[in-house]
Design an enzyme around this catalytic site. Sequence first.
Site, mmCIF file in Angstrom:
data_model
loop_
_atom_site.group_PDB
_atom_site.id
_atom_site.type_symbol
_atom_site.label_atom_id
_atom_site.label_comp_id
_atom_site.label_asym_id
_atom_site.label_seq_id
_atom_site.Cartn_x
_atom_site.Cartn_y
_atom_site.Cartn_z
ATOM 1 N N HIS A 160 9.739 -2.462 13.999
ATOM 2 C CA HIS A 160 10.091 -1.441 13.001
ATOM 3 C C HIS A 160 10.118 -2.046 11.592
ATOM 4 O O HIS A 160 10.751 -1.495 10.694
ATOM 5 C CB HIS A 160 11.458 -0.801 13.314
ATOM 6 C CG HIS A 160 11.641 -0.458 14.760
ATOM 7 N ND1 HIS A 160 11.191 0.715 15.312
ATOM 8 C CD2 HIS A 160 12.204 -1.154 15.779
ATOM 9 C CE1 HIS A 160 11.486 0.740 16.599
ATOM 10 N NE2 HIS A 160 12.080 -0.391 16.912
ATOM 11 N N SER A 290 -5.029 -9.223 -11.327
ATOM 12 C CA SER A 290 -4.669 -8.037 -12.106
ATOM 13 C C SER A 290 -5.074 -8.253 -13.555
ATOM 14 O O SER A 290 -4.901 -9.351 -14.099
ATOM 15 C CB SER A 290 -3.161 -7.778 -12.014
ATOM 16 O OG SER A 290 -2.758 -6.817 -12.968
#
Length: 485
Positions: A160, A290
């Site tokens: 999870h 970036s």
Amino acid sequence: MAAPGEEEDVMARYRSPLVSRYASAEMAYNFSERKKFGTWRRLWLYLAQAEKSLGLSITDEQIREMEANLDNIDFKMAAEEEKKLRHDVMAHVHTFAHCCPKAAAIIHLGATSCYVGDNTDLIVLRDGFNLLLPKLARVISRLADFAEKYADMPALGFTHYQPAQLTTVGKRCCLWIQDLCMDLQNLERARDDLRFRGVKGTTGTQASFLQLFEGDHSKVEELDRLVTAKAGFKRAYMVTGQTYSRKVDIGVLAVLASLGASIHKICTDIRLLANLKEIEEPFEKDQIGSSAMPYKRNPMRSERCCSLARHLMTLVMDPLQTAAVQWFERTLDDSANRRVCLAEAFLTADIILSTLQNVSEGLVVYPKVIERRIQQELPFMATENIIMAMVKAGGNRQDCHEKIRVLSQQAAAVVKQEGGDNDFIARVRADPYFSPIHKQLESLLDPSSFTGRAPQQVAKFLKEEVRPALIPYQSKMGGKIELAL
């Protein structure tokens, strides 16, 4: 060198990035017009050769003329013929006949358009699988090497996406490999299940060929067998309409979609690990992550795989719907759709396999980060071991459980409320109650004691399942791959 204005014209037209930006030259060629129409001519040659061998009036000279012009395709003439006739197959029959005047009368004899169209598609699909399978095997091989190298390295497991029991870096990689091994088997089976449409005539009844051979059923069956063998297939579909069943395309794209799902999961895991700074895909020396944030190291290769894998997974909807709406012996609303979805599925699978190979050849592991994350969670996982050790030393299980409950909640508060490190073990060391096991704490907290049989599972899995599956592809493993973009 491009003619004046030619480069500008190219840049003024849409080009599929699957070919112009990503796909390998061999897969792009497999779905090219040259491969397609060259295969049409070979199929016409196979048909003529087989018809001649079974007694039809076809001469050696006609056969030689066809053989000499298999790749001599006047694409400009074919385009002009198609514009005039509005029929691609007849346009190429005329174009082939133009350079084979002696054989013109027997080209396409008894055949329907789907003789060349569908049989070529089946050849291209088979050849596409043969291009993908070694690439998939190479990815599995690279990941197997990685899993073997890191088989023993403990890492925090997640369920999870929450901290769970420890695993190892190599064991987690084996989860990826196992999915890809399933895909390898699926692709092999899909390729081997492909049959040839064969020589079936207009609605699949072989009526035209039965007429050519004056009602001799055995010769029609032998014609089908001979052409099928010449095309490199062991079997042909026994019954067809005008086309082979479009359910075949569902089977082909379903296994490619399944491969897409596997690669999406793998690359998502890599992206999550990159965020955790535990494992990264390769990052070039001059690569920019970036334009605004120069420190960034974005997992762009894995992101590309996920992006294209999503496209691959959706393509199976096309053949599902096409097969559902084929009326009786066939309708033509399959044609335009299949021109797009079949090629794009193989081109996309080709791209993501090449990209994943590049990623798997350059994965970077950061052991110190992995170790630090383990140390943040391991103290809580070790509580059961501590309880057992205290009981063996004469303590009371319930008393020990309560002590640990209080200390672990205090430590959790430091982590969650104060942003500090997990100091549970320091609290245990400082509590006289636990003095009987203070000397054992280091061994009780050894991460390797929490990974179970993970290293042994890796070794057994690689030896007994993975390496044997790669044996047929050993000669095609090749070197490292460099991405153009």
